[in-house]
Each structure stands twice: as C-alpha cells, then as structure tokens.
Design a protein around this motif. Structure first.
Motif, PDB file in Angstrom:
ATOM      1  N   PRO A 406       0.833  -1.217   0.000  1.00 40.81           N
ATOM      2  CA  PRO A 406       0.000   0.000   0.000  1.00 40.81           C
ATOM      3  C   PRO A 406       0.860   1.256   0.000  1.00 40.81           C
ATOM      4  N   GLY A 407       0.464   2.217  -0.836  1.00 44.94           N
ATOM      5  CA  GLY A 407       1.201   3.462  -0.950  1.00 44.94           C
ATOM      6  C   GLY A 407       2.283   3.448  -2.016  1.00 44.94           C
ATOM      7  N   SER A 408       2.520   2.290  -2.613  1.00 43.88           N
ATOM      8  CA  SER A 408       3.527   2.199  -3.672  1.00 43.88           C
ATOM      9  C   SER A 408       3.032   2.903  -4.934  1.00 43.88           C
ATOM     10  N   PRO A 409       3.942   3.388  -5.756  1.00 38.51           N
ATOM     11  CA  PRO A 409       3.518   3.980  -7.037  1.00 38.51           C
ATOM     12  C   PRO A 409       2.920   2.907  -7.938  1.00 38.51           C
ATOM     13  N   PRO A 410       2.169   3.317  -8.959  1.00 37.29           N
ATOM     14  CA  PRO A 410       1.597   2.329  -9.880  1.00 37.29           C
ATOM     15  C   PRO A 410       2.700   1.449 -10.462  1.00 37.29           C
ATOM     16  N   PRO A 411       2.490   0.163 -10.496  1.00 38.13           N
ATOM     17  CA  PRO A 411       3.525  -0.732 -11.038  1.00 38.13           C
ATOM     18  C   PRO A 411       3.734  -0.492 -12.529  1.00 38.13           C
ATOM     19  N   PRO A 412       4.883  -0.836 -13.036  1.00 36.98           N
ATOM     20  CA  PRO A 412       5.166  -0.611 -14.456  1.00 36.98           C
ATOM     21  C   PRO A 412       4.401  -1.586 -15.346  1.00 36.98           C
ATOM     22  N   PRO A 413       4.412  -1.326 -16.652  1.00 35.90           N
ATOM     23  CA  PRO A 413       3.737  -2.243 -17.576  1.00 35.90           C
ATOM     24  C   PRO A 413       4.363  -3.635 -17.545  1.00 35.90           C
ATOM     25  N   ARG A 414       3.530  -4.620 -17.851  1.00 35.18           N
ATOM     26  CA  ARG A 414       4.027  -5.994 -17.964  1.00 35.18           C
ATOM     27  C   ARG A 414       4.873  -6.139 -19.233  1.00 35.18           C
ATOM     28  N   ARG A 415       5.853  -6.962 -19.166  1.00 39.07           N
ATOM     29  CA  ARG A 415       6.618  -7.362 -20.339  1.00 39.07           C
ATOM     30  C   ARG A 415       6.478  -8.876 -20.447  1.00 39.07           C
ATOM     31  N   LEU A 416       5.891  -9.351 -21.530  1.00 41.16           N
ATOM     32  CA  LEU A 416       5.649 -10.782 -21.658  1.00 41.16           C
ATOM     33  C   LEU A 416       6.950 -11.566 -21.794  1.00 41.16           C
ATOM     34  N   ASN A 417       7.955 -10.942 -22.412  1.00 40.49           N
ATOM     35  CA  ASN A 417       9.261 -11.572 -22.565  1.00 40.49           C
ATOM     36  C   ASN A 417       9.152 -12.943 -23.235  1.00 40.49           C
ATOM     37  N   LEU A 418       8.337 -13.022 -24.273  1.00 40.21           N
ATOM     38  CA  LEU A 418       8.202 -14.265 -25.023  1.00 40.21           C
ATOM     39  C   LEU A 418       9.401 -14.467 -25.939  1.00 40.21           C
ATOM     40  N   THR A 419       9.743 -15.715 -26.166  1.00 40.76           N
ATOM     41  CA  THR A 419      10.769 -16.022 -27.157  1.00 40.76           C
ATOM     42  C   THR A 419      10.179 -15.860 -28.557  1.00 40.76           C
ATOM     43  N   ASN A 420      11.024 -15.847 -29.557  1.00 41.73           N
ATOM     44  CA  ASN A 420      10.525 -15.764 -30.933  1.00 41.73           C
ATOM     45  C   ASN A 420       9.606 -16.933 -31.257  1.00 41.73           C
ATOM     46  N   THR A 421       9.929 -18.096 -30.752  1.00 41.74           N
ATOM     47  CA  THR A 421       9.083 -19.271 -30.977  1.00 41.74           C
ATOM     48  C   THR A 421       7.719 -19.087 -30.326  1.00 41.74           C
ATOM     49  N   GLU A 422       7.709 -18.536 -29.123  1.00 42.77           N
ATOM     50  CA  GLU A 422       6.437 -18.339 -28.412  1.00 42.77           C
ATOM     51  C   GLU A 422       5.592 -17.258 -29.086  1.00 42.77           C
ATOM     52  N   LYS A 423       6.255 -16.221 -29.575  1.00 45.78           N
ATOM     53  CA  LYS A 423       5.501 -15.180 -30.288  1.00 45.78           C
ATOM     54  C   LYS A 423       4.879 -15.742 -31.564  1.00 45.78           C
ATOM     55  N   ALA A 424       5.617 -16.555 -32.281  1.00 48.99           N
ATOM     56  CA  ALA A 424       5.071 -17.176 -33.488  1.00 48.99           C
ATOM     57  C   ALA A 424       3.922 -18.112 -33.148  1.00 48.99           C
ATOM     58  N   ALA A 425       4.016 -18.791 -32.021  1.00 46.46           N
ATOM     59  CA  ALA A 425       2.933 -19.690 -31.593  1.00 46.46           C
ATOM     60  C   ALA A 425       1.669 -18.896 -31.272  1.00 46.46           C
ATOM     61  N   LEU A 426       1.825 -17.753 -30.624  1.00 42.81           N
ATOM     62  CA  LEU A 426       0.672 -16.935 -30.295  1.00 42.81           C
ATOM     63  C   LEU A 426      -0.018 -16.432 -31.561  1.00 42.81           C
ATOM     64  N   VAL A 427       0.745 -16.019 -32.552  1.00 39.50           N
ATOM     65  CA  VAL A 427       0.170 -15.601 -33.830  1.00 39.50           C
ATOM     66  C   VAL A 427      -0.542 -16.768 -34.501  1.00 39.50           C
ATOM     67  N   ALA A 428       0.060 -17.946 -34.444  1.00 38.52           N
ATOM     68  CA  ALA A 428      -0.561 -19.122 -35.054  1.00 38.52           C
ATOM     69  C   ALA A 428      -1.912 -19.419 -34.402  1.00 38.52           C
ATOM     70  N   PHE A 429      -1.989 -19.270 -33.081  1.00 36.40           N
ATOM     71  CA  PHE A 429      -3.281 -19.473 -32.415  1.00 36.40           C
ATOM     72  C   PHE A 429      -4.297 -18.440 -32.861  1.00 36.40           C
ATOM     73  N   LEU A 430      -3.914 -17.179 -32.940  1.00 38.67           N
ATOM     74  CA  LEU A 430      -4.845 -16.137 -33.349  1.00 38.67           C
ATOM     75  C   LEU A 430      -5.423 -16.424 -34.737  1.00 38.67           C
ATOM     76  N   ARG A 431      -4.628 -17.037 -35.576  1.00 34.50           N
ATOM     77  CA  ARG A 431      -5.099 -17.345 -36.928  1.00 34.50           C
ATOM     78  C   ARG A 431      -6.137 -18.472 -36.933  1.00 34.50           C
ATOM     79  N   THR A 432      -6.208 -19.253 -35.873  1.00 34.62           N
ATOM     80  CA  THR A 432      -7.244 -20.298 -35.816  1.00 34.62           C
ATOM     81  C   THR A 432      -8.629 -19.701 -35.596  1.00 34.62           C
ATOM     82  N   LEU A 433      -8.707 -18.417 -35.320  1.00 37.49           N
ATOM     83  CA  LEU A 433      -9.996 -17.757 -35.103  1.00 37.49           C
ATOM     84  C   LEU A 433     -10.612 -17.267 -36.410  1.00 37.49           C
ATOM     85  N   THR A 434      -9.974 -17.583 -37.523  1.00 37.69           N
ATOM     86  CA  THR A 434     -10.449 -17.142 -38.834  1.00 37.69           C
ATOM     87  C   THR A 434     -11.484 -18.110 -39.383  1.00 37.69           C
ATOM     88  N   GLU A 435     -12.562 -17.557 -39.928  1.00 32.12           N
ATOM     89  CA  GLU A 435     -13.585 -18.368 -40.586  1.00 32.12           C
ATOM     90  C   GLU A 435     -13.969 -17.698 -41.904  1.00 32.12           C
TER      91      GLU A 435
END
Length: 453
Positions: A406-435
């Motif tokens: 309590p009383g601390s300043p607002p915390p900084p933004p999150r950094r996901l720190n994903l690897t290149n492989t993980e970022k590509a996987a996330l994009v691949a999942f988003l593409r499964t939402l296409t119809e």
C-alpha cells in the motif's frame, strides 16, 4: 443531350488490348470484348435508365432496349454480329424501367437464414448469450436482415452515391478496411481505422465505435451516414431517396408489414444485418469439442500462452467470442494519446486512451490493427504487447505488473518476454480464429444485379 455515350464498333480491335472508355457528365462507360460480342460496363452513380441504340449509318438510330442502373454500375451485353456498326447509350430517351426487387436484386429462391444461425454448443451457453446486445425491440428476422443487407451495400446511402457501408467494411477483410483510414464519399480520409464487424452482436457493453459514443448498434449505424467525412447524408434526404425506389417498398413491407420508410426502420434493418454476421465454425470452434486435437503443436502452444498467465490475453479477450466482459481498456499505445478515445468524448483526463475492445474473431483478416491502424501485422501486435506497452497513467491493471505494498507507485507495464518461438505460436493461435466461410457467405454479399439480361 444530358447523358449521351457514343461509340463505334470500328474502335474495338484496339480495345481488345486496351478497352475503350468514354465519359459524359457523371457517367462513363468501358467497352470490352465478351464471349458473344461486346460488353459495355456503365459507371453511373446517378442510377439512370439508359437506352441502347444502334445504327449502320450513324444517322437513323433504332429504338433499342432500355436498361436501369441500380447501384452505380451495370454491364450491358451487345451483339456485334449484325449490320449496325455504331451504338450509343442515351439516358434522355430512356423510358420507365421496372424497379421491382426481382429486377434490381439477386435474391435466393428461399430466404436466407439470418434469424437462427446454426451455432455449436459452446456458443449457446449462458455466458455467451449474456453477451448478446440484441434489444428486445429489434430481434433479427430473415426479412429485416435481408433489407439490411441491401442497405449495407447500397451507395444511395452516401451524398454523391459513390460509397456504401460495405466500402469500409469489406467482407473479405473480416468486414473491415485494409486501408489504415477509410476514404469518404468526397475523397477525404476518416480519422480511425474501420473496425471489423464479425460477431459484433456479442459485446456486453452494447456501445459502439472505438470511443463507444453510440449507446447501441441501432444508434451507431446511422452516424456514418450523417458524418461529413464518411457519407455526408441527411436522414431526410436518405428517406426521400429510398422512397423513390419501388423495390425498397417491397423490402420494407416484407420486413415491417408496410412500405413506410423511416430512419428508425433503416437503423433497425442495418443493425439486424450486422448482428447476423456471426462466426462459429473456425478451426478454434472445430477444436473445442475434441480437445483441440485438430491443432498443430504450435497452435496449441499459442493457445496455452493466450489463455494462461504467461500471456494473460484472455483477461481482455475472454470467452469463446474473445471479447471483454463489462470493461473497457487503456492498452498503453502511447503517452500522451494523440487520439484520446473515450476521453475525447467525455473531456475527462481519466478517460484518455480508453478504446473499445472488439472480438478477435477473423482477426487475421482485419489488418491493420488498433484504432489508428498503426500495426500492419499480427506479429507487430504481439511484439507490442511483448515489449512495447507504454506506461500511461490510465493504463489498465491487466497490463501492469502486480501492485506493491500500500502506498507504492503504480507498477510498471508488464513485459511478456516471449521467445521468438512463443511469439510465433501466439500468432498461429490467433489465426485459428479465422472463418472464411463467413466472409464468403452469399447471404452477406452484395445483392445488386450488375449484369443486364
């Protein structure tokens, strides 16, 4: 003569390589070879009637067939095998042409099903039904949405009859615009990217536009029509213009019981059509009942990141419709915000940077991304959340690290720190939402008849 387009058959050998184009007043034509002669492509925003005349001497003109342009353009076949070598299209001589729905529109033998789309069980749950923003006073009907489909594609809704709702919400792009900013009726650009419309029915907050300034979809659909940049119309002129088209009398009668055309009915029909654009058969939907065994290893890795604490994406894109609950978010695009979003509407600093979160369904088709179209690809979007979220004072808690004591300043933004492989996987999942079966479904397509018979 006010609108006279003249051409000669002798001009056509060269036209086989470069089609002949002729212009008169606001209309123009393009003449090109066709399988059985010639084809005249008429561009006519005024939707006039045209008489096709012919002559062998350029003197005695026949009284030929008369054609009606219904939505700015019409292709007219010409038999070039006869003795006539000269032709002209004349709108001054054209008499009345039938303007009933059968002549103006390509209609199915049986009405399309808009009112009761077939959806899988996971999109019929209480949670999903609770996201439905359909008001009790405007349930979607087959006839109402069919009318809305015609209105959605009709360029009469703009002042100079050159753009329609579909001009900025193109089916093949997830009912959005591939341009960063859309082009209005007089060539000027809009201030924001056109939002995709897939599954717009499922938005618990009900409000529309990026800044949620329209309380309902029924309010939203009328605002672009009246916007000075987008379509430049008054509702009074629109009602008068539609009232002059007999086929609209048929459509309004089918939808509402009589041919009385009002702005309220226009809004209701357009809203019904937009709400009928629902996705429920993407690769993701096919995977739900079988535990996603249809996914690749990369797609399943992306799904785990999206739904789990590593990505935390579902905090803002929840449920099987990938929409927020009853929240709106500031996602830290910049500080300060050039476009203040909700803050632009309310004038309150605490509202700056808050924008509507649309459904992610068909997200692979709706580039560019964000309210200002700043990101060209999904990869850029993922990288922004991975490393680029800005520490704005209004940044939503979902995009910050856990708070301190309590009383601390607002915390900084999150950094996901994903690897290149993980970022590509996330994009691949988003593409499964296409119809694409939604974006190519004829019940959402342009219904106007553009080829004369």
């Amino acid at each position: 003569m006010k609108n006279l387009l003249f051409f000669a058959i002798t001009a056509l050998p060269a036209a086989a390589q470069t089609p002949l184009q002729v212009a008169a007043d606001s209309a123009s034509l393009r003449i090109r070879p066709a399988e059985s002669g010639l084809m005249i492509d008429v561009e006519d925003p005024g939707n006039h009637s045209w008489m096709l005349q012919s002559s062998s001497t350029h003197g005695d003109w026949s009284q030929g067939a008369t054609y009606r342009v219904f939505n700015g353009k019409l292709s007219i076949p010409v038999d070039a095998d006869g003795p006539s070598r000269f032709f002209r299209l004349n709108s001054d001589l054209a008499g009345p042409v039938s303007s009933n729905a059968a002549d103006a529109l390509l209609q199915p033998a049986s009405p399309y099903n808009y009112a009761a789309p077939v959806l899988p069980a996971h999109l019929l749950t209480p949670q999903i039904n609770g996201q439905d923003n359909t008001p009790a006073g405007n349930p979607t009907t087959d006839a109402g949405a069919a009318l809305g489909r015609v209105l959605f594609h009709d360029k009469r809704l703009s002042a100079n009859q050159t753009v329609s709702c579909a001009s900025c919400h193109q089916a093949e792009h997830g009912f959005s615009d591939p341009r960063q900013f859309s082009v209005g009726f007089d060539g000027r650009l809009t201030g924001r990217n056109s939002m995709g419309l897939t599954s717009a029915k499922y938005y618990l907050r009900q409000s529309f536009f990026w800044d949620e300034r329209a309380a309902t979809l029924e309010e939203q659909v009328l605002q672009p029509i009246q916007n000075e940049l987008e379509m430049g119309m008054s509702l009074e002129l629109l009602v008068s213009r539609l009232d002059e088209e007999p086929f609209y009398g048929e459509l309004f009668t089918a939808a509402f019981g009589n041919d009385n055309i009002t702005s309220n009915r226009i809004a209701r029909a357009l809203a019904q059509f937009v709400r009928s654009i629902v996705s429920g058969n993407s690769k993701y939907d096919q995977g739900v009942p079988i535990g996603f065994t249809n996914f690749t290893a990369r797609e399943n890795q992306g799904r785990t990141i999206f739904q789990g604490p590593r990505g935390g994406c579902s905090a803002c894109h929840g449920s099987d419709n990938f929409v927020p609950g009853n929240l709106i978010f500031n996602n830290g695009l910049e500080n300060p915000y050039i476009d203040k979003g909700v803050g632009e509407v309310t004038g309150q600093p605490a509202d700056e940077g808050f924008f509507k979160v649309p459904s992610l369904r068909n997200i692979d088709l709706t580039a560019p991304y964000m309210h200002d179209g700043r990101f060209a690809t999904l990869e850029e979007v993922v990288e922004f959340y991975n490393s680029g979220v800005v520490n704005h004072p209004n940044l939503s808690p979902q995009l910050r690290l856990p708070p301190g004591p309590p009383g601390s300043p607002p915390p900084p933004p999150r950094r996901l720190n994903l690897t290149n492989t993980e970022k590509a996987a996330l994009v691949a999942f988003l593409r499964t939402l296409t119809e694409t079966s939604v974006t190519t479904d004829p019940k959402f397509s342009d219904p106007f008849r553009y080829t004369a018979e």
